[in-house]
Design a protein around this motif. Sequence first.
Motif, short mmCIF file in Angstrom:
data_model
loop_
_atom_site.label_atom_id
_atom_site.label_comp_id
_atom_site.label_asym_id
_atom_site.label_seq_id
_atom_site.Cartn_x
_atom_site.Cartn_y
_atom_site.Cartn_z
N GLU A 1 14.97 -0.69 -2.76
CA GLU A 1 13.91 0.08 -3.43
C GLU A 1 14.51 1.27 -4.17
O GLU A 1 14.05 1.62 -5.27
CB GLU A 1 12.87 0.54 -2.41
N HIS B 1 -2.55 12.48 -7.07
CA HIS B 1 -2.40 11.38 -8.02
C HIS B 1 -2.73 11.81 -9.45
O HIS B 1 -2.76 10.98 -10.36
CB HIS B 1 -3.30 10.21 -7.62
N ILE C 1 9.93 8.20 5.78
CA ILE C 1 8.67 7.46 5.68
C ILE C 1 8.65 6.79 4.31
O ILE C 1 8.99 7.43 3.31
CB ILE C 1 7.45 8.40 5.82
N GLU C 2 8.27 5.55 4.25
CA GLU C 2 8.32 4.82 2.98
C GLU C 2 7.12 5.19 2.10
O GLU C 2 6.11 4.48 2.07
CB GLU C 2 8.38 3.31 3.25
N ASN C 3 7.26 6.29 1.42
CA ASN C 3 6.28 6.70 0.42
C ASN C 3 6.99 7.45 -0.70
O ASN C 3 8.20 7.71 -0.64
CB ASN C 3 5.17 7.56 1.05
N ASP C 4 6.24 7.79 -1.74
CA ASP C 4 6.85 8.42 -2.92
C ASP C 4 7.51 9.75 -2.59
O ASP C 4 8.55 10.10 -3.17
CB ASP C 4 5.78 8.64 -4.00
N TYR C 5 6.93 10.50 -1.67
CA TYR C 5 7.47 11.82 -1.34
C TYR C 5 8.89 11.69 -0.79
O TYR C 5 9.81 12.39 -1.24
CB TYR C 5 6.57 12.52 -0.32
N TYR C 6 9.10 10.80 0.17
CA TYR C 6 10.42 10.67 0.79
C TYR C 6 11.42 10.01 -0.15
O TYR C 6 12.61 10.38 -0.17
CB TYR C 6 10.32 9.92 2.11
N TYR C 7 10.98 9.04 -0.94
CA TYR C 7 11.89 8.48 -1.94
C TYR C 7 12.30 9.55 -2.95
O TYR C 7 13.43 9.60 -3.42
CB TYR C 7 11.26 7.29 -2.66
N GLN D 1 7.53 7.88 11.15
CA GLN D 1 8.90 8.00 10.66
C GLN D 1 9.83 6.95 11.27
O GLN D 1 9.68 6.57 12.43
CB GLN D 1 9.46 9.40 10.97
#
Length: 310
Positions: free
Chosen positions: A296, A160, A269-275, A230
């Motif tokens: 999103e 972060h 996975i719904e997080n910043d990395y996968y987006y 996942q």
Amino acid sequence: MKVERLLSMIMTLLAKERVGAQELAEQFEVSPRTIYRDIDAINMAGIPVRSTSGVGGGFEIMPSYKLDKKVFSTAELSTLLMGLSGLSGMMRGEELVNTLAKVKSFIPADRAKDIELKANQVCIDLSPWMDTQNIQPYLEIMKTALQESRLLTFAYVDQHGNKTVRTVEPYQLVLKSSHWYLQGYCHIRNDYRLFKLSRISGLQMQGETFTPRNYQKPILDFEDVLETMQTRIKIRIHQSVMDRVLDFCPYEDFSTDGDEYYIVSFPFIENDYYYGILLGLGDRCECLEPTHVRAEMKHRIRNSAALYGD
């Protein structure tokens, strides 16, 4: 140094049937008298070296002590050389060079070509294509700290962007997916932590030593955890980014959609990395479903576009 010379001399005696004093003296650039003293030291260390006089004489390790070079098969020696050669690209140092030399000393002359051919059939290169940070000096400092149980201090930036100064007891260096990590006990967190070397700066080895704790190995396999986290989403990609998507799912998850596109069942996975993975594919990727992930994606794309104005 004398110790290094003695080790090299032992390896020479293991590799050859018999070596003369003059040959050893020339090889190590010392006097024959020094060689005789070194042989006495090797004998005192428990390695039986005998000498023979006359033509063809010299020093040899007693046959009963020697390791049979045929104890390793051709495939086993080739595998050892492949692994060590791959590791040498990531970790440098005399110990690795010496290990390679020792393994090579076990190769009989009549099998050398065959073993070299098989060892070169597989190339293991763990270094990244583009390395923007030279972490080799940090690796050397950490290796010394591990061997001597010395504390390490460094600044650390988490995912972060928060920067903290840590004091750590080092326990293990980990190479995973071309990235180096340090597993250690953090005095600030009072617990074991896995630190990514690319996020470390200002590394210093302290003079203070520590008494090793009951070591807790890091968890490096998240396959079971990922399966529960996942979900599968449906994306449509252009063939030009297919190789990048194949890094995350097998070809069996692809189905053709016309001449240039594929529909992919993508693990997500719904997080910043996968987006970030999907956004990194740009206009060559469209999320088709589920609708909330698609919504999103639109939201994040609008926010990115807003940075550049109208």
